[in-house]
Design a protein around this motif. Structure first.
Motif, PDB file in Angstrom:
ATOM      1  N   SER A 155     -37.229 -21.191  -9.747  1.00 30.73           N
ATOM      2  CA  SER A 155     -37.723 -21.119  -8.383  1.00 30.73           C
ATOM      3  C   SER A 155     -37.687 -19.123  -8.897  1.00 30.73           C
ATOM      4  CB  SER A 155     -37.897 -20.882  -6.627  1.00 30.73           C
ATOM      5  OG  SER A 155     -38.102 -20.488  -5.998  1.00 30.73           O
ATOM      6  N   GLN A 156     -36.090 -19.102  -7.882  1.00 30.32           N
ATOM      7  CA  GLN A 156     -35.606 -17.887  -7.473  1.00 30.32           C
ATOM      8  C   GLN A 156     -35.501 -16.350  -8.521  1.00 30.32           C
ATOM      9  OE1 GLN A 156     -31.040 -19.157  -7.222  1.00 30.32           O
ATOM     10  NE2 GLN A 156     -31.128 -19.327  -5.356  1.00 30.32           N
ATOM     11  N   THR A 157     -35.723 -17.225  -9.832  1.00 32.85           N
ATOM     12  CA  THR A 157     -36.151 -15.321 -10.954  1.00 32.85           C
ATOM     13  C   THR A 157     -37.080 -15.441 -10.503  1.00 32.85           C
ATOM     14  OG1 THR A 157     -34.608 -17.089 -12.121  1.00 32.85           O
ATOM     15  CG2 THR A 157     -36.017 -15.536 -13.282  1.00 32.85           C
ATOM     16  N   LYS A 158     -38.015 -16.329 -10.997  1.00 33.40           N
ATOM     17  CA  LYS A 158     -39.663 -16.155 -10.189  1.00 33.40           C
ATOM     18  C   LYS A 158     -39.721 -15.251  -9.209  1.00 33.40           C
ATOM     19  CE  LYS A 158     -44.368 -17.562  -9.991  1.00 33.40           C
ATOM     20  NZ  LYS A 158     -44.946 -16.470 -10.799  1.00 33.40           N
ATOM     21  N   ALA A 159     -39.158 -15.421  -8.187  1.00 34.67           N
ATOM     22  CA  ALA A 159     -39.058 -14.852  -7.199  1.00 34.67           C
ATOM     23  C   ALA A 159     -38.703 -13.293  -7.188  1.00 34.67           C
ATOM     24  CB  ALA A 159     -38.704 -14.590  -5.840  1.00 34.67           C
ATOM     25  N   ALA A 160     -37.629 -13.149  -8.011  1.00 36.05           N
ATOM     26  CA  ALA A 160     -36.933 -12.164  -7.672  1.00 36.05           C
ATOM     27  C   ALA A 160     -37.574 -11.336  -8.863  1.00 36.05           C
ATOM     28  CB  ALA A 160     -36.098 -12.160  -8.579  1.00 36.05           C
ATOM     29  N   ILE A 161     -37.956 -11.408  -9.830  1.00 37.31           N
ATOM     30  CA  ILE A 161     -38.502 -10.418 -10.582  1.00 37.31           C
ATOM     31  C   ILE A 161     -39.630  -9.744  -9.597  1.00 37.31           C
ATOM     32  CG2 ILE A 161     -40.575 -10.211 -12.346  1.00 37.31           C
ATOM     33  CD1 ILE A 161     -38.735 -12.534 -13.857  1.00 37.31           C
ATOM     34  N   GLU A 162     -40.583 -10.343  -8.913  1.00 38.32           N
ATOM     35  CA  GLU A 162     -41.374 -10.209  -8.459  1.00 38.32           C
ATOM     36  C   GLU A 162     -41.526  -9.352  -7.034  1.00 38.32           C
ATOM     37  OE1 GLU A 162     -44.190 -10.306  -9.273  1.00 38.32           O
ATOM     38  OE2 GLU A 162     -44.298 -11.636 -11.010  1.00 38.32           O
ATOM     39  N   GLN A 163     -39.732  -9.355  -6.136  1.00 32.56           N
ATOM     40  CA  GLN A 163     -39.351  -8.785  -5.144  1.00 32.56           C
ATOM     41  C   GLN A 163     -37.814  -7.991  -5.369  1.00 32.56           C
ATOM     42  OE1 GLN A 163     -38.756 -12.357  -2.156  1.00 32.56           O
ATOM     43  NE2 GLN A 163     -39.527 -12.856  -3.287  1.00 32.56           N
ATOM     44  N   PHE A 164     -37.743  -8.099  -6.312  1.00 30.56           N
ATOM     45  CA  PHE A 164     -36.540  -7.712  -6.238  1.00 30.56           C
ATOM     46  C   PHE A 164     -36.059  -6.563  -7.825  1.00 30.56           C
ATOM     47  CE2 PHE A 164     -34.434 -11.136  -4.560  1.00 30.56           C
ATOM     48  CZ  PHE A 164     -34.794 -10.770  -3.306  1.00 30.56           C
TER      49      PHE A 164
END
Length: 213
Positions: A155-164
């Motif tokens: 969950s964190q990695t997918k969100a990080a790619i899109e947000q950070f």
């Protein structure tokens, strides 16, 4: 951690610096004491193993650790080893590089969890590049066997790619992420919780005709 090392690779100074959490306007920030352990991990034939542990009380903005003066700098210095207190921790540059390269060889599940949490905080606080975090996931995620850790990282990695990630690098990160997930689906134990988690994550990531096929 704030460390200084001599030409022979030995610590000349080790200190723990503490910053207070943010507080509302008009409310003074408070530094509270912490009882923490510092774990020194080095590369051995069996992987990254703890070779020394020092337990100290962190009080105020800076706490010196004289016990480590003269000790060879390890591959990894882990603050709050054994998770004795509630605090956000950081890794020094050498330790972060070791984590990115060799987290999978660290046998302690608790130590790995502390590093995952620290690097996630560093990424969110703009103290770690997205590319380095993804490299850490690529090297460390395949060896994680705790399903709760696995699902959190997915969950964190997918969100990080899109947000950070920067717009110019995002497509490349998406492709690297999809390639990793597809490989992990094939490598996981058939019918396991990990395989199901990897398959779901891949289904939510696939976007090119080759990936969706």
């Amino acid at each position: 951690p704030v460390v200084e090392v001599d030409a022979d690779g030995r610590y000349t100074s080790v200190a723990v610096e503490q910053e207070p959490p943010s507080s509302p306007p008009g409310v003074p920030a408070i530094l509270r004491p912490h009882r923490i352990a510092l774990g020194l991990y080095d590369r051995t034939a069996g992987g990254l193993e703890r070779v020394r542990r020092v337990e100290v009380d962190v009080v105020g903005e800076r706490t010196e650790i004289p016990e480590l003066v003269g000790v060879p700098q390890p591959a990894l210095l882990l603050l709050n080893d054994d998770d004795l207190t509630f605090a956000k921790i950081r890794l020094d540059d050498v330790s972060l590089g070791t984590a990115v390269e060799s987290l999978a060889s660290l046998d302690s599940a608790l130590a790995r969890a502390l590093i995952w949490a620290a690097t996630w905080d560093m990424l969110r606080d703009a103290e770690m590049p997205m590319g380095d975090f993804l490299s850490l996931v690529e090297s460390g995620l395949p060896s994680e066997d705790d399903i709760s850790v696995v699902t959190t990282l997915l969950s964190q990695t997918k969100a990080a790619i899109e947000q950070f990630s920067g717009p110019g690098k995002r497509e490349g990160y998406r492709d690297r992420w999809a390639a990793l997930l597809l490989r992990l689906v094939g490598e996981a134990e058939p019918g396991s919780d990990n395989q199901l988690a990897f398959a779901r994550a891949y289904a939510g990531t696939a976007r090119t005709p080759e990936q969706t096929a």
